[in-house]
Scaffold this motif. Sequence first.
Motif, PDB file in Angstrom:
ATOM      1  N   VAL A  54     146.980  89.824 -20.392  1.00 34.56           N
ATOM      2  CA  VAL A  54     147.886  90.167 -19.284  1.00 34.56           C
ATOM      3  C   VAL A  54     147.101  90.377 -17.996  1.00 34.56           C
ATOM      4  N   TYR A  55     146.005  91.135 -18.065  1.00 34.59           N
ATOM      5  CA  TYR A  55     145.206  91.390 -16.853  1.00 34.59           C
ATOM      6  C   TYR A  55     144.635  90.081 -16.296  1.00 34.59           C
ATOM      7  N   MET A  56     144.087  89.277 -17.180  1.00 41.44           N
ATOM      8  CA  MET A  56     143.489  88.014 -16.731  1.00 41.44           C
ATOM      9  C   MET A  56     144.549  87.100 -16.116  1.00 41.44           C
ATOM     10  N   GLY A  57     145.709  87.031 -16.775  1.00 41.53           N
ATOM     11  CA  GLY A  57     146.772  86.174 -16.262  1.00 41.53           C
ATOM     12  C   GLY A  57     147.292  86.636 -14.910  1.00 41.53           C
ATOM     13  N   LEU A  58     147.508  87.928 -14.757  1.00 44.49           N
ATOM     14  CA  LEU A  58     148.026  88.454 -13.489  1.00 44.49           C
ATOM     15  C   LEU A  58     147.026  88.280 -12.350  1.00 44.49           C
ATOM     16  N   LEU A  59     145.765  88.613 -12.607  1.00 50.36           N
ATOM     17  CA  LEU A  59     144.748  88.476 -11.560  1.00 50.36           C
ATOM     18  C   LEU A  59     144.561  87.022 -11.147  1.00 50.36           C
ATOM     19  N   ALA A  60     144.762  86.091 -12.099  1.00 51.71           N
ATOM     20  CA  ALA A  60     144.577  84.664 -11.806  1.00 51.71           C
ATOM     21  C   ALA A  60     145.732  84.058 -11.026  1.00 51.71           C
ATOM     22  N   THR A  61     146.811  84.805 -10.857  1.00 52.28           N
ATOM     23  CA  THR A  61     147.948  84.261 -10.091  1.00 52.28           C
ATOM     24  C   THR A  61     147.696  84.290  -8.588  1.00 52.28           C
ATOM     25  N   ARG A  62     146.635  84.967  -8.153  1.00 49.57           N
ATOM     26  CA  ARG A  62     146.343  85.093  -6.718  1.00 49.57           C
ATOM     27  C   ARG A  62     144.998  84.441  -6.392  1.00 49.57           C
ATOM     28  N   GLN A  63     144.965  83.801  -5.236  1.00 50.12           N
ATOM     29  CA  GLN A  63     143.690  83.260  -4.764  1.00 50.12           C
ATOM     30  C   GLN A  63     142.709  84.386  -4.453  1.00 50.12           C
ATOM     31  N   LYS A  64     143.266  85.517  -4.045  1.00 49.58           N
ATOM     32  CA  LYS A  64     142.460  86.711  -3.808  1.00 49.58           C
ATOM     33  C   LYS A  64     142.926  87.788  -4.792  1.00 49.58           C
ATOM     34  N   PRO A  65     142.231  87.938  -5.905  1.00 47.67           N
ATOM     35  CA  PRO A  65     142.687  88.832  -6.984  1.00 47.67           C
ATOM     36  C   PRO A  65     142.826  90.293  -6.549  1.00 47.67           C
ATOM     37  N   ILE A  67     144.563  91.386  -4.217  1.00 44.94           N
ATOM     38  CA  ILE A  67     145.978  91.628  -3.921  1.00 44.94           C
ATOM     39  C   ILE A  67     146.697  92.119  -5.177  1.00 44.94           C
ATOM     40  N   MET A  68     146.444  91.431  -6.294  1.00 47.54           N
ATOM     41  CA  MET A  68     147.089  91.831  -7.549  1.00 47.54           C
ATOM     42  C   MET A  68     146.572  93.185  -8.020  1.00 47.54           C
ATOM     43  N   LEU A  69     145.271  93.447  -7.806  1.00 45.77           N
ATOM     44  CA  LEU A  69     144.728  94.730  -8.238  1.00 45.77           C
ATOM     45  C   LEU A  69     145.407  95.881  -7.506  1.00 45.77           C
ATOM     46  N   LEU A  70     145.723  95.705  -6.247  1.00 48.56           N
ATOM     47  CA  LEU A  70     146.444  96.746  -5.509  1.00 48.56           C
ATOM     48  C   LEU A  70     147.840  96.941  -6.082  1.00 48.56           C
ATOM     49  N   TRP A  71     148.472  95.837  -6.494  1.00 44.74           N
ATOM     50  CA  TRP A  71     149.776  95.962  -7.146  1.00 44.74           C
ATOM     51  C   TRP A  71     149.655  96.732  -8.468  1.00 44.74           C
ATOM     52  N   LEU A  72     148.479  96.656  -9.062  1.00 48.38           N
ATOM     53  CA  LEU A  72     148.242  97.340 -10.340  1.00 48.38           C
ATOM     54  C   LEU A  72     147.568  98.701 -10.144  1.00 48.38           C
ATOM     55  N   SER A  73     147.644  99.254  -8.941  1.00 44.82           N
ATOM     56  CA  SER A  73     146.947 100.512  -8.644  1.00 44.82           C
ATOM     57  C   SER A  73     147.446 101.668  -9.524  1.00 44.82           C
ATOM     58  N   LEU A  74     148.719 101.609  -9.945  1.00 43.34           N
ATOM     59  CA  LEU A  74     149.223 102.638 -10.853  1.00 43.34           C
ATOM     60  C   LEU A  74     148.438 102.617 -12.165  1.00 43.34           C
ATOM     61  N   LEU A  75     148.099 101.411 -12.625  1.00 46.63           N
ATOM     62  CA  LEU A  75     147.296 101.302 -13.841  1.00 46.63           C
ATOM     63  C   LEU A  75     145.908 101.894 -13.624  1.00 46.63           C
ATOM     64  N   LEU A  76     145.366 101.702 -12.425  1.00 46.21           N
ATOM     65  CA  LEU A  76     144.061 102.287 -12.118  1.00 46.21           C
ATOM     66  C   LEU A  76     144.137 103.810 -12.178  1.00 46.21           C
ATOM     67  N   LEU A  77     145.222 104.360 -11.627  1.00 44.47           N
ATOM     68  CA  LEU A  77     145.394 105.811 -11.621  1.00 44.47           C
ATOM     69  C   LEU A  77     145.572 106.343 -13.040  1.00 44.47           C
ATOM     70  N   LEU A  78     146.385 105.653 -13.845  1.00 38.82           N
ATOM     71  CA  LEU A  78     146.562 106.046 -15.241  1.00 38.82           C
ATOM     72  C   LEU A  78     145.238 105.949 -16.004  1.00 38.82           C
ATOM     73  N   GLY A  79     144.461 104.916 -15.668  1.00 43.50           N
ATOM     74  CA  GLY A  79     143.165 104.766 -16.309  1.00 43.50           C
ATOM     75  C   GLY A  79     142.249 105.941 -16.009  1.00 43.50           C
ATOM     76  N   ALA A  80     142.297 106.420 -14.752  1.00 43.93           N
ATOM     77  CA  ALA A  80     141.492 107.585 -14.375  1.00 43.93           C
ATOM     78  C   ALA A  80     141.942 108.814 -15.151  1.00 43.93           C
ATOM     79  N   PHE A  81     143.257 109.001 -15.262  1.00 40.52           N
ATOM     80  CA  PHE A  81     143.824 110.113 -16.011  1.00 40.52           C
ATOM     81  C   PHE A  81     143.403 110.030 -17.475  1.00 40.52           C
ATOM     82  N   GLN A  82     143.466 108.824 -18.033  1.00 37.05           N
ATOM     83  CA  GLN A  82     143.093 108.614 -19.429  1.00 37.05           C
ATOM     84  C   GLN A  82     141.622 108.948 -19.671  1.00 37.05           C
TER      85      GLN A  82
END
Length: 568
Positions: A54-65, A67-82
Amino acid sequence: MKHFKKKISEWLSKQQNLYILFTIILMIPTCLLLYTEEMSMAMRVAYFFLPLSVYMGLLATRQKPGIMLLWLSLLLLLGAFQEVLLYLFGNSIIASDMFLNLFTTSTGEAFELLGNLIPALILVFFVFFSAVYLAFHSIRIEDRLHVSVRKKLIIIAACSLLIGSIGGVTAKVQEPNEKVLLNIYPVNVFYNMKFARESWHKSKNYRKTSEAFSFQAKSRHPSSDKEIYVLVIGETSRSENWSLYGYERETNPRLSKEKSLVCFTDVVTQCNATHKSVPLILSAASADNFEIIYKQKSIITAFKEAGFKTAFLSNQVPNNTFTDFFSREADVVKFLRGDPLAISNNPLDHDLLPLLDNFIAKGGNKQFIVLHTYGSHFNYCDRYSDKFKVFIPDNSVNLEYRHRDLLVNSYDNSILSTDDFLASVIDKLRNTGAVTCMFYLPDHGEDIMDDDRHRFLHASPCPTYYQLHIPFLIWFSDEYNDRYPEAIKNAVLHHSSPITTRAAFHTMLDLGGVATAHFDSVFSVVNAGFSPRKRSYLNDHNLPESLDNCGLKEEDKAMFRKKGMVFP
């Protein structure tokens, strides 16, 4: 050094490298959980490859990955909490109770804990903010992921999805009851978040759902007798550090001299989180029938219906949980920690004693009092006065194993303070000349880096022996002994029986002679009808689990055997 910086700058100027870095950052929590959690090989395959695809597929949808990482910032925050959670407890995903704790933990408690987690927080959030910074960097630079590269990455993601799916299907075949997808990070976290929201919503409707409930309770004791019953609910107190339970240090100098005190030696809590464990003590709800908590009232109402004047005196902060809902059923309600923002306001449990005196003096012929203490809640050295600085040095520092002796000293001092507090309550009750009892038990225990796991605190998704095994005490006045000797005889007879905090509700009703259809003698340790039952633990989704299925490790089972306790 300049050459090294130049090489890094050149490496980060290519979107393909940033893509790899972003994928690694997103996968950090998954990799950590693969190390800390127990699962089959098939489940490990699904656990790794499905989120990777899922991560690889989503990041590959953008020429500048980025952009997608910012859309996934909630996952980054959850990752920090985890990652902070794994630092604290060593294992397990972010459970629904962890989300509920965000709303039920007072500001003061949060700052006390966070102040001792600074090294871990700095490290984790450095990774989080670095990822966000690099995401913006990805957006700013001119380089782009070429279409041909993105196609290859999507093909790799598809292969990863296939491998993960095969692992998931295999895991499902091996364990038909396994909810494979719901057990994979971060799907499991979002599921737990949803469950926490639903539980919170149900608790908010408690006043309506319980409005028509009545125990239809009556007193079995003579109306002419002056009766005072005190239920003391402790906080974060484990049997391991009570000398009454064999601890080598003298932490119970006053209680050990009480002849009419019965200690129950094989008692475990039904939950290691305060917002659920205290309501389980105060109500007929248990790990086996938790859902009734939304429809029934507490033991305070049962005593009120039986003709008692009631009081709820607390050294905790109101946090809008079932404990608060139940407290409002009392005739007199007082919270010493009334302002959750007043971090410097640190009343001690002994400050409850004047309130107890006042109520006893004015409360009438029949009284039922709940004292909700702050006990041994971290930071331990803030829970007692200088009088109880017996084990020194006791200045708590950062949560590191090399400082464990200091933490244990301060924790033991807090138990000394609890001992003095309970003995003072007994003295006050004894001097009334009433038919009276004091019943004490805490909500749960505590980890203090006791073994090679270096576990600390409580409320972890998976409990430990140290969080489960709690003290459970009943003191009887001479007047009570004269009236109801059979109750004391039964208490002594059952003192080593395996029980849980489920016994509290039924035992307290029995002690006070409160008759209701909701009383069950099977769970009253002062009743001849008492009979040990299989013990259950309330899991994160409010379902009962047996002790051998709630996440205890071999170290915990060894402690049960060492203490001569029944397991499971």
